[in-house]
Design an enzyme around this catalytic site. Structure first.
Site, mmCIF file in Angstrom:
data_model
loop_
_atom_site.group_PDB
_atom_site.id
_atom_site.type_symbol
_atom_site.label_atom_id
_atom_site.label_comp_id
_atom_site.label_asym_id
_atom_site.label_seq_id
_atom_site.Cartn_x
_atom_site.Cartn_y
_atom_site.Cartn_z
ATOM 1 C CE LYS A 1 3.645 -3.150 -2.567
ATOM 2 N NZ LYS A 1 4.920 -2.482 -2.833
ATOM 3 C CG ASP B 1 6.111 1.503 -4.100
ATOM 4 O OD1 ASP B 1 5.844 2.120 -3.059
ATOM 5 O OD2 ASP B 1 6.078 0.259 -4.190
#
Ligand code: NAP
Length: 296
Positions: free
Chosen positions: A73, A109
């Protein structure tokens, strides 16, 4: 009925390692089918050192885009031409769109978290929130809470320095709403007393440690209208069970997982997915988990 693969079918996917337990391919492919988008979503296990080759390959194959999970990520940032403000605030990218010879990075997210709450009619504005944990998931959540007008966000973490860093980042770059403290009983009691929303972003309670709970004080659940657990394996953690026993509105992490994926799908395919489809996908995953004996 699953849609047919033709010469017009596009590709998206997930890069990470390990990814064998990811449920993203299940709901993403169902989403293609429901939305009638001719595309498939595939899992790609990427070995350390291979990320550059994989990204170049996907670009050469004209793939629409991909999700990124542990451990890439942050590493993926090295390959991107542009990064959204959200992803830059979160210091991590979970979604990449390939457009011609350019790669664009996003983090969905936080938006997934908000859409999961909104789908349950939970509003953030002017609320006092307690966030347990200060890792990557907490960062996405706290940034979004501040952007959405929370009155105060208390970040309580085992390692207080991380909570302090996160509160400073949010106070400097988003809105002055965050305070930090150690994840200690007296401090939890202090901050939780007038809290409207209690959120667990720690990994405590996740399989296989299903009998663990991030807090030992049951009194903090009393009179808490909303309790949210980011964990979705198991769907009913000890944290969620105690919340339910105290008549809180208890929400597990499955909705956030689905809506962050829906946000990625919307970026790749430039469509808008109605909330009711998210609810349908959550039901698909609940059934999948119930049927999968070897899910763990
Ligand atoms: P992370 O960056 O590794 O952070 C882990 C957090 O948990 C840290 O705050 C850590 O505290 C805390 N923690 C771990 N073990 C602990 C213990 N024994 N006692 C107290 N605190 C402990 O992980 P993450 O990416 O934030 O993920 C956290 C959880 O959220 C995972 O279960 C993940 O699956 C879930 N998640 C769900 C979604 C969703 O869509 N539903 C999305 C992202 C993540 P220290 O700082 O002290 O180490």
């Amino acid at each position: 009925m699953a849609h047919q693969i033709t010469s017009k079918t596009s590709i998206s996917g997930l890069l990470g390692n390990p990814i064998e337990h990811s449920v993203s391919p299940i709901f993403q492919n169902k989403l293609c089918e429901i939305m009638n988008v001719p595309s498939v979503y595939l899992p790609f296990r990427v070995m350390q050192g291979d990320l550059a080759k994989v990204v170049r390959g996907l670009q050469a194959l004209n793939v629409k885009g991909f999700n990124v999970t542990i451990p890439y990520k942050t590493q993926i940032l090295d390959f991107l031409n542009e990064v959204s403000e959200e992803a830059s605030l979160m210091g991590a990218v979970n979604t990449v769109k390939i457009y011609g010879d350019k790669l664009y990075g996003y983090n969905t997210d936080g938006l997934g978290f908000i859409r999961a709450l909104e789908s349950q009619d939970v509003c953030i504005e002017d609320k006092n929130v307690v966030v347990l944990g200060a890792g990557g998931a907490a960062r996405a959540v706290v940034v979004k809470l501040a952007q959405k007008g929370a009155k105060r966000v208390a970040i309580l973490n085992r390692t207080q320095d991380k909570a302090k860093n996160l509160s400073e980042l949010v106070n400097e770059r988003v809105a002055n709403v965050a305070v930090s403290a150690e994840l200690a009983r007296d401090l939890i009691d202090k901050y939780a007393i007038d809290c409207d929303i209690l959120i667990n972003t720690t990994s405590v309670g996740m399989w296989p440690d299903i009998n663990k709970c991030p807090v030992d004080s049951k009194s903090i659940f009393i009179n808490k209208p909303v309790v949210f657990d980011m964990v979705y394996n198991p769907l009913k953690t000890k944290f969620i069970s105690i919340a339910e026993a105290n008549f809180c509105k208890a929400i597990n992490g499955l909705g956030m997982l689905v809506y962050q994926g829906i946000c990625a799908f919307e970026i790749w395919h430039e469509v808008s997915v109605p909330t009711k489809i998210g609810i349908e996908l959550i039901a698909v995953l609940e059934q999948y988990f119930a049927e999968m004996q070897d899910f763990r």
